[in-house]
Design an enzyme around this catalytic site. Structure first.
Site, PDB file in Angstrom:
ATOM      1  N   LEU A   1       0.960  -1.135  -0.051  1.00  0.00           N
ATOM      2  CA  LEU A   1       0.032   0.030   0.079  1.00  0.00           C
ATOM      3  C   LEU A   1       0.850   1.077   0.206  1.00  0.00           C
ATOM      4  O   LEU A   1       2.061   1.354   0.295  1.00  0.00           O
ATOM      5  CB  LEU A   1      -0.892   0.021   1.115  1.00  0.00           C
ATOM      6  CG  LEU A   1      -1.733  -1.078   1.345  1.00  0.00           C
ATOM      7  CD1 LEU A   1      -2.753  -1.041   2.819  1.00  0.00           C
ATOM      8  CD2 LEU A   1      -2.962  -1.014   0.287  1.00  0.00           C
ATOM      9  N   ASP A   2       0.435   2.410  -0.804  1.00  0.00           N
ATOM     10  CA  ASP A   2       1.314   3.617  -0.675  1.00  0.00           C
ATOM     11  C   ASP A   2       1.281   3.981   0.853  1.00  0.00           C
ATOM     12  O   ASP A   2       0.446   3.892   1.696  1.00  0.00           O
ATOM     13  CB  ASP A   2       0.528   4.481  -1.531  1.00  0.00           C
ATOM     14  CG  ASP A   2       0.486   4.254  -2.959  1.00  0.00           C
ATOM     15  OD1 ASP A   2       1.223   3.325  -3.349  1.00  0.00           O
ATOM     16  OD2 ASP A   2      -0.387   4.561  -3.728  1.00  0.00           O
TER      17      ASP A   2
END
Length: 326
Positions: free
Chosen positions: A141-142
């Protein structure tokens, strides 16, 4: 003296169609995203990767259709130190960890974030993860996206989860708050690749990798729409790029978004909340997969992130007081 356990990656792959020739290391980096390109290059140079039964060099071209055989020794992740960073563990067994990652936590160490990452935290929680590629992390995930991630705890689980991701069997659903009014759900199919001039960004480009995002409207709010988003593919920044591509960027997205657009009649409190929301309004709320050892489907769901929930409540309160939706 303890003897280090040696683990081997064994894979049989085939290079898919390419547009002309492509370097071997680059083609394999696409097929094996869980490994760094430098790691793949080391295996090629050591003769641990064969192309149609023959050793090759990293720069040798492939044209599509080649058979790849990998028997590579996995080296421990000893260049990154364990750190006592709190983990929010949603599920744990000998094969898997499911983590609720908070916004602001980087997944992998990199030049700008050499430590203080999820990988450092995982190595502290379970030192045995040092024997696995990227400490068992199979997707990411960012930094400023919150929500669910799965981590493999064995090489067998790692290989099984990577294959599930490749076959699009892992279910990933997000909640997103976007600018503007969307009246119906839809499907975005647009290839994503590196931005032609801004190399730190991704973009919809004709030569990009296929990418598909599904979305449906959960709630219409003043000047904004609350969405459920489901990934069919998993490209870098995919949801952010695709929503910006249809002119409904995520609230708070400094890279792909536009400036905040408070709706007409917004209170000073709502204007300030929209202008200062500290991250992209994106939360991985649901995750589903097939357990790599038990073979049964499993699914997890977590509550909405507190900061996003608070912003939604503020929009709802102002809507209840008669604010314009436009």
């Amino acid at each position: 003296m303890t003897t280090r356990q040696v683990l081997y990656l064994r894979r049989e792959l085939r290079i898919g169609p390419t547009d002309g020739s492509e370097r071997l290391d680059r083609a394999l980096a696409r097929l094996l995203p869980e490994f760094s390109r430098s790691c793949i290059q080391r295996w090629i140079e050591a003769g641990q990767i064969l192309v149609d039964g023959r050793p090759c060099r990293s720069r040798d071209p492939v044209f599509g259709g080649e058979s790849i055989s990998i028997t590579a020794e996995l080296t421990p992740v000893d260049e990154h130190r364990p750190q006592a960073i709190t983990l929010n563990i949603v599920y744990e067994d000998p094969h898997l960890l499911v983590i609720h990652k908070p916004a602001g936590l980087v997944v992998h160490p990199a030049a700008g974030n050499p430590d203080g990452t999820l990988q450092n935290a995982l190595l502290h929680h379970d030192p045995a993860l040092a024997t696995l590629p990227r400490a068992g992390i199979v997707h990411r995930l960012d930094k400023e996206t919150s929500g669910l991630m799965v981590v493999a705890r064995t090489l067998e689980a790692h290989c099984a989860l990577v294959e599930q991701l490749r076959q699009r069997l892992v279910y990933r659903e997000y909640r997103a708050l976007v600018q503007g009014a969307l009246v119906a759900g839809g499907r975005i199919e647009a290839p994503i690749g590196r931005h032609p001039t801004q190399r730190t960004r991704m973009a919809v480009v004709s030569h990009g990798r296929p990418a598909v995002t599904h979305y449906r409207v959960l709630e219409s709010l003043p000047g904004h729409t609350f969405l459920a988003v489901r990934l069919e593919t998993g490209r870098t920044h995919q949801i952010r790029v695709h929503l910006a591509h249809i002119h409904h960027p995520l609230v708070g997205d400094q890279t792909y978004g536009a400036r905040p657009r408070p709706p007409r009649g917004a209170s000073p409190q709502l204007i300030a909340a929209l202008q200062h929301f500290p991250r992209q309004a994106l939360h991985a709320i649901r995750l589903g997969l097939i357990h790599p050892q038990r073979g049964r489907e499993m699914q997890w769901e977590i509550p909405l992130a507190a900061d996003l929930a608070a912003l939604l409540d503020l929009l709802r309160r102002e809507q209840a007081h008669g604010m314009a939706d436009a």
